[in-house]
Design a protein around this motif. Structure first.
Motif, short mmCIF file in Angstrom:
data_model
loop_
_atom_site.label_atom_id
_atom_site.label_comp_id
_atom_site.label_asym_id
_atom_site.label_seq_id
_atom_site.Cartn_x
_atom_site.Cartn_y
_atom_site.Cartn_z
N ASP A 85 0.75 5.58 -20.73
CA ASP A 85 0.37 6.26 -21.70
C ASP A 85 0.98 7.42 -22.76
N GLY A 86 2.45 6.99 -22.30
CA GLY A 86 3.56 7.95 -23.36
C GLY A 86 3.86 6.71 -24.15
N LEU A 87 4.79 4.99 -23.34
CA LEU A 87 5.30 4.21 -24.15
C LEU A 87 4.73 3.24 -25.04
N MET A 88 2.87 3.30 -24.74
CA MET A 88 2.12 2.23 -25.01
C MET A 88 1.60 2.82 -26.31
N THR A 89 2.13 4.17 -26.61
CA THR A 89 1.40 4.65 -28.09
C THR A 89 1.74 4.28 -29.04
N ILE A 90 3.27 3.64 -28.92
CA ILE A 90 4.01 2.69 -29.86
C ILE A 90 3.06 1.23 -30.07
N PHE A 91 2.91 0.47 -29.13
CA PHE A 91 2.11 -0.12 -28.89
C PHE A 91 0.77 -0.18 -29.90
N PHE A 92 0.05 1.29 -29.40
CA PHE A 92 -0.85 1.15 -30.29
C PHE A 92 -1.58 1.50 -31.36
N LEU A 93 0.53 1.82 -31.93
CA LEU A 93 1.12 2.57 -33.45
C LEU A 93 0.53 1.30 -33.62
N LEU A 94 1.16 0.30 -33.50
CA LEU A 94 1.51 -1.32 -34.67
C LEU A 94 -0.04 -1.64 -34.28
N VAL A 95 -1.27 -1.38 -33.85
CA VAL A 95 -2.10 -1.83 -33.34
C VAL A 95 -2.41 -0.93 -34.72
N GLY A 96 -2.50 -0.20 -35.14
CA GLY A 96 -3.22 0.85 -35.74
C GLY A 96 -2.52 0.33 -37.51
N MET A 97 -1.14 -0.26 -37.25
CA MET A 97 -0.73 -0.54 -38.73
C MET A 97 -1.25 -1.32 -38.85
N GLU A 98 -1.29 -3.13 -38.34
CA GLU A 98 -1.49 -4.08 -38.49
C GLU A 98 -3.26 -4.39 -39.00
N ILE A 99 -4.02 -3.11 -38.31
CA ILE A 99 -5.41 -3.16 -38.95
C ILE A 99 -5.32 -2.33 -40.44
N LYS A 100 -4.81 -1.64 -40.46
CA LYS A 100 -3.94 -1.12 -41.76
C LYS A 100 -4.31 -2.23 -42.80
N ARG A 101 -2.81 -3.00 -42.47
CA ARG A 101 -2.56 -3.74 -43.63
C ARG A 101 -3.35 -4.34 -43.83
#
Length: 458
Positions: A85-101
């Motif tokens: 629930d905590g560290l995987m937020t960074i993984f999903f942050l990268l997912v969001g940035m990849e989608i945006k890019r």
């Protein structure tokens, strides 16, 4: 008898020893498939550990209690919950940035480019979910219907990387875009179906934080500390609002500016005159340091904040957070299990959803779309190549494990069965897909395969 002077071997200098020790590691991390290999090794290590004489230490480590905060804001959770629930937020942050890019400047920036992978992704989500639901209808396991929907991009692209020269660049791009749409679908499913009950007042707070993020995007804020604080605030409000808090990472990733502040030519023209002046006018060291800092700041205007943050966090996500997640969640005790247990509806539904449902959905939807001329075959690939890539897309690991943990958080037996289905379905997809592409027809023409995308995204 004449004695010869003895020569003692000189000790190897420490720097050379250090270089010799780290050279294999450097070579490994330069491999395009290194993140997928590390992920597989961590999953294998977890399985061995959980079935070894030291299985108790595995459980004790990841179930150890933690507490963060102070006073009334003290939060209690286990090490596994902190990772998930905590560290995987960074993984999903990268997912969001990849989608945006990809939406801003990549393969999804136009409808024509995005249409075929979108259609394929829909097939790759609907068919596995329907197959799983059909096998588990009327049972408590039905709520795990979303488990076989996602493609693990690190594993899938890693598998294609091992086949360099056997898979066209167009198919690699197609699978990458398909996996991104899978991620979007998985994010929506997690947000809508795997919450803990909505609390309006906290959700209004989350909307407020999101509005502040929108303002930061509009005014091109590029300070990472600002986004870190807002990520923490959004995570907290979503957690209390009943939406799974890791979605906060996706929202923040989508709000980071993806375009440069100034055109590259404009910045270079400005620096041309400035550097020419520096070369003509001598300056002391203090002034020179300020002038170099000015050049660095000007060059930062060319690099979008999103690109900088992806470079900053990609390594941490791919080589630390996601492997740690695999280590914490792949340890399945096989004690007391038999082959007959694989025929239970839950593990069978997950395994068939990934290995059969994904390939059928992706291949069928793509083939029909090409036949009705919605889009051309990606990379001018043959039918067998498309089919092989469709099988590889059945590798569903990181997000599948994540969804399983949400669906069966209070039912450890069902969670174990789901994990078993995920591991076997992903393994079958990887092995069969690799063999199909390795020994199938050679692509025509045979372009060089693209380098691995920077996600982290499963």
């Amino acid at each position: 008898m004449e004695t010869r002077p003895t020569t003692t071997a000189q000790p190897l200098p420490v720097p050379r020893l250090f270089k010799a020790a780290v050279a294999p590691l450097q070579a490994f991390f330069h491999l395009e498939a290194s993140s997928g290999i590390l992920l597989a090794l961590c999953a294998l290590a977890a399985m061995v550990w959980a079935n070894s004489p030291w299985a108790g230490s595995y459980t004790a480590l990841f179930e150890a209690p933690l507490a963060l905060g102070a006073g009334g804001a003290l939060s209690h959770f286990t090490v596994r919950e902190f990772i998930n629930d905590g560290l995987m937020t960074i993984f999903f942050l990268l997912v969001g940035m990849e989608i945006k890019r990809e939406l801003a400047a990549g393969e999804l920036r136009t409808l024509s480019k995005a249409m075929l992978p979108l259609i394929a992704a829909v097939g790759g989500m609907v068919v596995p979910a329907a197959l799983y639901a059909a096998l588990n209808a009327g049972t408590p396991a039905l709520k795990g219907w979303a488990i076989p929907m996602a493609t693990d991009i690190a594993f899938a692209i890693g598998c294609l990387t091992l086949l360099k020269g056997r898979v066209s660049h167009g198919l690699v791009v197609f699978l990458t875009a398909l996996a991104i749409f899978d991620d979007i679908g998985g994010i929506l499913v997690i947000a809508m179906f795997y919450g803990t009950g909505l609390h309006v007042e906290w959700l209004l707070g989350a909307v407020g934080v999101t509005a502040v993020l929108g303002v930061c995007n509009r005014f091109y804020v590029r300070n990472g500390l600002v986004y870190a604080v807002l990520l923490g605030a959004l995570w907290y409000t979503m957690h209390h609002g009943g939406v799974h808090a890791t979605i906060a990472g996706v929202v923040v990733g989508m709000m980071i500016p993806a375009r440069p502040m100034r055109r590259g030519r404009e910045v270079l023209e400005d620096l041309h005159g400035f550097i020419g002046q520096l070369l003509r006018e001598p300056a002391d060291e203090a002034l020179r340091a300020n002038q170099l800092l000015h050049i660095e700041e000007q060059l930062e205007d060319i690099e979008p904040p999103l690109t900088r943050f992806v470079h900053l966090w990609h390594g941490w996500s791919a080589y630390a957070i996601v492997p740690l997640f695999a280590l914490a969640n792949s340890g399945i005790s096989l004690k007391g299990m038999s082959l007959a247990d694989l025929l239970e509806p839950l593990p069978l539904g997950v395994m068939l959803g990934l290995f059969v449902g994904k390939q059928v959905g992706i291949f069928l939807f793509t083939w029909v779309a090409v036949k009705v001329k919605v889009a051309e075959m990606p990379g001018r690939a043959g039918v067998m190549q498309l089919y092989g890539v469709s099988v590889v897309a059945g590798i569903g690991f990181t997000v599948a494990l994540f969804v399983a943990g949400l669906a069966f958080a209070q039912e450890p037996q069902l969670l174990t069965e789901a994990k078993l289905g995920i591991l076997l379905g992903s393994l079958l997809s990887a092995v069969v897909g690799y063999l199909l592409l390795r020994f199938g027809p050679t692509p025509r023409p045979l372009p060089e395969m693209a380098s691995e995308p920077s996600s982290g995204a499963a």
